[in-house]
Enzyme design. Structure first.
Site, PDB file in Angstrom:
ATOM      1  N   ASN A   1      -5.746   7.050  -4.890  1.00 36.00           N
ATOM      2  CA  ASN A   1      -4.680   6.401  -3.828  1.00 36.00           C
ATOM      3  C   ASN A   1      -4.438   4.789  -3.851  1.00 36.00           C
ATOM      4  O   ASN A   1      -3.607   4.756  -3.192  1.00 36.00           O
ATOM      5  CB  ASN A   1      -6.000   6.742  -2.621  1.00 36.00           C
ATOM      6  CG  ASN A   1      -4.840   5.789  -1.665  1.00 36.00           C
ATOM      7  OD1 ASN A   1      -4.044   6.330  -1.006  1.00 36.00           O
ATOM      8  ND2 ASN A   1      -5.185   4.743  -1.664  1.00 36.00           N
TER       9      ASN A   1
ATOM     10  N   TYR B   1       7.505  -0.351  -9.110  1.00 36.14           N
ATOM     11  CA  TYR B   1       6.819   1.160  -7.999  1.00 36.14           C
ATOM     12  C   TYR B   1       7.748   1.918  -8.330  1.00 36.14           C
ATOM     13  O   TYR B   1       7.298   3.462  -8.781  1.00 36.14           O
ATOM     14  CB  TYR B   1       7.633   0.298  -7.089  1.00 36.14           C
ATOM     15  CG  TYR B   1       6.503   1.328  -5.821  1.00 36.14           C
ATOM     16  CD1 TYR B   1       5.376   1.669  -5.329  1.00 36.14           C
ATOM     17  CD2 TYR B   1       6.437   2.324  -5.079  1.00 36.14           C
ATOM     18  CE1 TYR B   1       4.827   1.823  -3.947  1.00 36.14           C
ATOM     19  CE2 TYR B   1       6.166   3.142  -4.626  1.00 36.14           C
ATOM     20  CZ  TYR B   1       5.004   2.741  -3.986  1.00 36.14           C
ATOM     21  OH  TYR B   1       4.073   3.250  -3.410  1.00 36.14           O
TER      22      TYR B   1
ATOM     23  N   ILE C   1       5.115   5.191   4.841  1.00 38.42           N
ATOM     24  CA  ILE C   1       3.613   5.785   5.504  1.00 38.42           C
ATOM     25  C   ILE C   1       3.324   4.362   7.136  1.00 38.42           C
ATOM     26  O   ILE C   1       2.830   3.395   6.319  1.00 38.42           O
ATOM     27  CB  ILE C   1       2.687   5.778   5.484  1.00 38.42           C
ATOM     28  CG1 ILE C   1       2.508   7.312   4.659  1.00 38.42           C
ATOM     29  CG2 ILE C   1       0.902   6.540   6.876  1.00 38.42           C
ATOM     30  CD1 ILE C   1       3.646   8.506   5.313  1.00 38.42           C
TER      31      ILE C   1
HETATM   32  P1  NAP Z   1      -2.740   0.147   1.790  1.00 41.85           P
HETATM   33  O1  NAP Z   1      -3.014   0.439   3.522  1.00 41.85           O
HETATM   34  O2  NAP Z   1      -2.634  -1.247   1.259  1.00 41.85           O
HETATM   35  O3  NAP Z   1      -4.098   0.738   0.998  1.00 41.85           O
HETATM   36  C1  NAP Z   1      -3.971   0.154  -0.653  1.00 41.85           C
HETATM   37  C2  NAP Z   1      -5.811   0.166  -0.957  1.00 41.85           C
HETATM   38  O4  NAP Z   1      -5.869  -0.301  -2.221  1.00 41.85           O
HETATM   39  C3  NAP Z   1      -5.914  -1.486   0.185  1.00 41.85           C
HETATM   40  O5  NAP Z   1      -7.232  -1.279   0.459  1.00 41.85           O
HETATM   41  C4  NAP Z   1      -5.734  -2.331  -1.422  1.00 41.85           C
HETATM   42  O6  NAP Z   1      -6.406  -3.759  -1.062  1.00 41.85           O
HETATM   43  C5  NAP Z   1      -6.613  -1.637  -2.541  1.00 41.85           C
HETATM   44  N1  NAP Z   1      -6.129  -1.832  -3.289  1.00 41.85           N
HETATM   45  C6  NAP Z   1      -5.045  -2.418  -3.172  1.00 41.85           C
HETATM   46  N2  NAP Z   1      -5.600  -2.626  -5.155  1.00 41.85           N
HETATM   47  C7  NAP Z   1      -6.365  -2.212  -5.162  1.00 41.85           C
HETATM   48  C8  NAP Z   1      -6.563  -2.063  -7.374  1.00 41.85           C
HETATM   49  N3  NAP Z   1      -6.157  -3.004  -8.026  1.00 41.85           N
HETATM   50  N4  NAP Z   1      -8.221  -1.420  -7.109  1.00 41.85           N
HETATM   51  C9  NAP Z   1      -7.995  -1.017  -5.627  1.00 41.85           C
HETATM   52  N5  NAP Z   1      -7.758  -1.113  -4.803  1.00 41.85           N
HETATM   53  C10 NAP Z   1      -6.410  -1.605  -4.286  1.00 41.85           C
HETATM   54  O7  NAP Z   1      -2.051   1.214   1.714  1.00 41.85           O
HETATM   55  P2  NAP Z   1      -1.316   2.738   1.801  1.00 41.85           P
HETATM   56  O8  NAP Z   1      -0.029   2.866   2.621  1.00 41.85           O
HETATM   57  O9  NAP Z   1      -2.247   3.169   2.193  1.00 41.85           O
HETATM   58  O10 NAP Z   1      -0.842   3.187  -0.019  1.00 41.85           O
HETATM   59  C11 NAP Z   1      -2.118   4.209  -0.321  1.00 41.85           C
HETATM   60  C12 NAP Z   1      -1.342   4.590  -1.711  1.00 41.85           C
HETATM   61  O11 NAP Z   1      -0.249   5.606  -1.247  1.00 41.85           O
HETATM   62  C13 NAP Z   1      -0.668   3.705  -2.935  1.00 41.85           C
HETATM   63  O12 NAP Z   1      -0.559   4.652  -4.301  1.00 41.85           O
HETATM   64  C14 NAP Z   1       1.052   3.567  -1.532  1.00 41.85           C
HETATM   65  O13 NAP Z   1       1.810   3.288  -3.465  1.00 41.85           O
HETATM   66  C15 NAP Z   1       0.938   5.562  -1.398  1.00 41.85           C
HETATM   67  N6  NAP Z   1       2.386   5.339  -0.764  1.00 41.85           N
HETATM   68  C16 NAP Z   1       2.266   4.381   0.370  1.00 41.85           C
HETATM   69  C17 NAP Z   1       3.709   4.679   1.335  1.00 41.85           C
HETATM   70  C18 NAP Z   1       3.468   3.383   2.535  1.00 41.85           C
HETATM   71  O14 NAP Z   1       4.805   3.814   3.068  1.00 41.85           O
HETATM   72  N7  NAP Z   1       2.430   3.413   3.477  1.00 41.85           N
HETATM   73  C19 NAP Z   1       4.794   5.499   0.827  1.00 41.85           C
HETATM   74  C20 NAP Z   1       4.207   6.564  -0.162  1.00 41.85           C
HETATM   75  C21 NAP Z   1       3.178   6.153  -1.123  1.00 41.85           C
HETATM   76  P3  NAP Z   1      -6.546  -4.763  -0.735  1.00 41.85           P
HETATM   77  O15 NAP Z   1      -6.268  -4.832   1.208  1.00 41.85           O
HETATM   78  O16 NAP Z   1      -7.317  -5.944  -0.673  1.00 41.85           O
HETATM   79  O17 NAP Z   1      -4.574  -4.815  -1.352  1.00 41.85           O
END
Ligand code: NAP
Length: 249
Positions: free
Chosen positions: A90, A156, A189
């Site tokens: 994720n 992305y 999200i």
């Molecule tokens: P988030 O709240 O920023 O959570 C992502 C987590 O991953 C954070 O704890 C972050 O740490 C950690 N992270 C970042 N880079 C990393 C690395 N190199 N190795 C290990 N951990 C790392 O984001 P989220 O929205 O939950 O996103 C989770 C996934 O869903 C991602 O793959 C994203 O692309 C996908 N997604 C999100 C959305 C959206 O709208 N939110 C939509 C579609 C897909 P830090 O906080 O220290 O950076």
């Protein structure tokens, strides 16, 4: 009996947003959850939430853009719990925004390293461990932007399209060996990933969702949970949006 009773699961990027929701959902359904993140403090907080609710979990720090750290994460899981049955890859970043012809090379490299190579490194080490554990389930976090373009986010969009292709390959290669692999595609999200967007952009994004709002992490986690469970036993190589209708238009 809970649907993931005694299963062992890894969730990357589990310190925040969707990853935390997935880790909590897995634990609620009886899995032992290895919470992994680059950020130790937030990862430990997810572990606390799980153990306070009576679950079994530990934190392992892993930057998914490092192959060796992914390998160490799988070894730590086997050492502690003796098997690996479920992985939700994720962790991801949004990355810089600019048109393709002006996109900074280092910004491209960073997004591909985390969002695409990070998933490959994960499954590269998870798959052998799952084969040794009698089979397993992989859920890779893609995006609606694994299915359609989004101006000014070339890295992305390319990485998320790549995640879906990689997921299909795993399904083809390991379907008869007891491993299922699927990709999930959230629309926008409400998580810290969107923290840099201004209010006007957020409002515009809300309007792109036919359901009239952005999604919640828990709404994505329920889909991931289902795909990770025996209820989805005939589902592999597929891409499932959780998108409030975004891709319907
Ligand atoms: P988030 O709240 O920023 O959570 C992502 C987590 O991953 C954070 O704890 C972050 O740490 C950690 N992270 C970042 N880079 C990393 C690395 N190199 N190795 C290990 N951990 C790392 O984001 P989220 O929205 O939950 O996103 C989770 C996934 O869903 C991602 O793959 C994203 O692309 C996908 N997604 C999100 C959305 C959206 O709208 N939110 C939509 C579609 C897909 P830090 O906080 O220290 O950076």
């Amino acid at each position: 009996m809970k649907i993931l009773q005694d299963k062992v699961a890894i969730v990357t990027g589990a310190g925040s947003g969707i990853g935390r929701s997935v880790a909590l959902a897995y634990a609620r359904e009886g899995a032992k959850v290895v919470v992994s993140d680059m950020d130790e403090e937030s990862g430990l907080e997810t572990v606390r939430l799980i153990t306070d609710a009576g679950g079994d979990s530990f934190f392992f720090k892993c930057d998914v853009s490092s192959a060796s750290e992914n390998e160490a994460l799988v070894w730590a899981t086997i050492e502690k719990y003796g098997a690996l049955h479920i992985a939700c890859n994720n962790a991801g970043i949004g990355g810089a925004m600019a048109p393709t012809g002006m996109y900074a090379i280092d910004a491209w490299d960073k997004v591909i390293a985390v969002n695409l190579s990070g998933v490959f490194y994960g499954v590269r080490y998870q798959i052998p461990a799952m084969l040794n554990s009698g089979g397993g389930v992989i859920v890779n976090m893609a995006s609606i932007l694994g299915n359609v373009g989004f101006a000014n986010s070339p890295a992305y969009v390319a990485a998320k399209h790549g995640v879906i292709g990689l997921t299909k390959n795993i399904a083809l290669e390991y379907g008869t060996k007891g491993i299922r692999a699927n990709a999930v595609g959230p629309a926008f999200i409400k998580t810290p990933l969107l923290k840099d967007l201004d209010e006007a952009t957020m409002e515009w994004l809300v309007g792109r969702h036919p359901i009239g709002r952005m999604g919640e992490s828990d709404e994505v986690a329920e889909l991931v949970l289902w795909l990770s469970s025996p209820k989805a036993s005939f589902v592999t190589g597929a891409y499932y949006p959780a998108d409030g209708g975004y891709l319907a238009q």
